[in-house]
Design an enzyme around this catalytic site. Structure first.
Site, PDB file in Angstrom:
ATOM      1  CG  ASN A 109      -1.794   1.292   1.280  1.00 27.39           C
ATOM      2  OD1 ASN A 109      -1.788   1.957   0.402  1.00 27.39           O
ATOM      3  ND2 ASN A 109      -2.279   1.468   2.653  1.00 27.39           N
ATOM      4  CE  LYS A 122      -0.123   3.573   4.903  1.00 27.60           C
ATOM      5  NZ  LYS A 122       0.077   3.562   6.172  1.00 27.60           N
ATOM      6  CG  HIS A 137      -5.804   2.059   5.263  1.00 29.21           C
ATOM      7  ND1 HIS A 137      -5.309   2.897   6.156  1.00 29.21           N
ATOM      8  CD2 HIS A 137      -4.836   0.930   5.037  1.00 29.21           C
ATOM      9  CE1 HIS A 137      -3.885   2.600   6.281  1.00 29.21           C
ATOM     10  NE2 HIS A 137      -3.570   1.418   6.030  1.00 29.21           N
ATOM     11  CD  GLU A 190      -2.733   5.928   6.563  1.00 29.94           C
ATOM     12  OE1 GLU A 190      -1.730   5.497   7.121  1.00 29.94           O
ATOM     13  OE2 GLU A 190      -3.047   5.680   5.374  1.00 29.94           O
ATOM     14  CD  GLU A 228      -5.458  -0.919   8.621  1.00 32.11           C
ATOM     15  OE1 GLU A 228      -4.423  -0.413   7.942  1.00 32.11           O
ATOM     16  OE2 GLU A 228      -6.537  -0.247   8.702  1.00 32.11           O
ATOM     17  N   GLY A 286       3.045   2.613  11.226  1.00 30.22           N
ATOM     18  CA  GLY A 286       3.842   3.650  11.127  1.00 30.22           C
ATOM     19  C   GLY A 286       4.635   4.217  12.264  1.00 30.22           C
ATOM     20  CB  SER A 318       5.486  -1.403  12.106  1.00 29.78           C
ATOM     21  OG  SER A 318       5.128  -0.104  12.393  1.00 29.78           O
TER      22      SER A 318
END
Length: 258
Positions: free
Chosen positions: A11, A13, A94, A96, A165, A171, A211
């Protein structure tokens, strides 16, 4: 040995460009994988990526999909459009998208149905944030996300993936331990059985994302209920991502490349 080949999805992003596409394609030249590999670049690069990878067995997908089929919805891209340009899968929900764009479980449900109707493989992303994790609410959050997004969905032989996730690990460099991931994936499999039926649930790939790096990929993929990986930051380094794919390849059943 697991029965299915691991699925590893990159991904990108809101990152990348022509240079990253070329470097990524170069890292896969003349390679065939027993593991299933997918790349989700930004929308504007999807067609180019499909063209570059046309002679490979690597899938190209989208980071999102509209909940609308068509109409006056400026900036949206439908599942049918994605299918027509060569996408094989799309990410849905996702973290985000949920946090920044306020997407919810109801919209995820609609998007999954749109994706399936167009012949795309939905990858539904689920997971808890740091506060929910610390309060021990992981199962409660996953129960809501899975049931509201999947109740009433009929796969009819089509493929569905779930990507766990944990938001607190995305991250941050704080990957969940393999034991933690296995426990959560086992719970997800249990709930999929309640929603879709045990037979169907056993065919759903459950990926881990948070991560993921080459240093923890093998340990994660060795867990019984970890069927693959959703890779974020590490996928922006073509050599690093290729190493993760090579690890997945080593763990794939010995059969012809898919």
């Amino acid at each position: 040995m697991k029965q299915r080949a691991p699925l590893v999805v990159a991904n990108w992003k809101l990152n990348g460009g022509t240079d990253l596409m070329c470097a990524s394609v170069a890292s896969f030249v003349k390679k065939r994988f027993k593991a299933a590999i997918g790349i989700a670049p930004p929308y504007v690069y999807i067609s180019d990526m499909v063209s570059f990878l046309r002679n490979s067995n690597i899938m190209v997908g989208s980071q999102n999909v509209s909940k609308f089929a068509s109409g006056a919805f400026t900036g949206e891209t439908s599942a049918q459009m994605l299918k027509e340009v060569g996408c094989g899968f799309c990410l849905i929900g996702h973290s985000e998208r949920r946090q920044v764009f306020l997407e919810n479980d109801a919209s995820c449900h609609t998007k999954i149905e749109r994706a399936l109707a167009a012949g795309l493989m939905p990858i539904l992303c689920v997971g808890e944030n740091s506060q929910q994790h610390e309060l021990g609410l992981t199962h409660d959050i996953l129960y809501r996300q899975l049931h509201q997004a999947l109740d009433g969905v009929s796969l009819q032989g089509q493929r569905l993936c779930i990507a766990y996730e944990p938001v607190w690990a995305i991250g941050t460099g704080k990957a969940a331990s393999a034991a933690q991931v296995q426990e959560v994936h086992e719970y997800i499999r249990q709930e999929l059985g309640a929603i879709l039926g045990a037979g169907v649930a056993g065919q759903v790939d459950i990926l881990y994302g948070g991560s993921v790096k080459k240093d923890n990929a093998a340990e994660l993929l060795a867990m019984p209920n970890v069927d693959g990986l959703l890779v974020g930051g590490a996928s922006l380094d073509p050599d690093h991502f290729a190493e993760i794919c090579a690890i997945a390849n080593e763990l794939a059943p010995h059969q012809e490349a898919q």
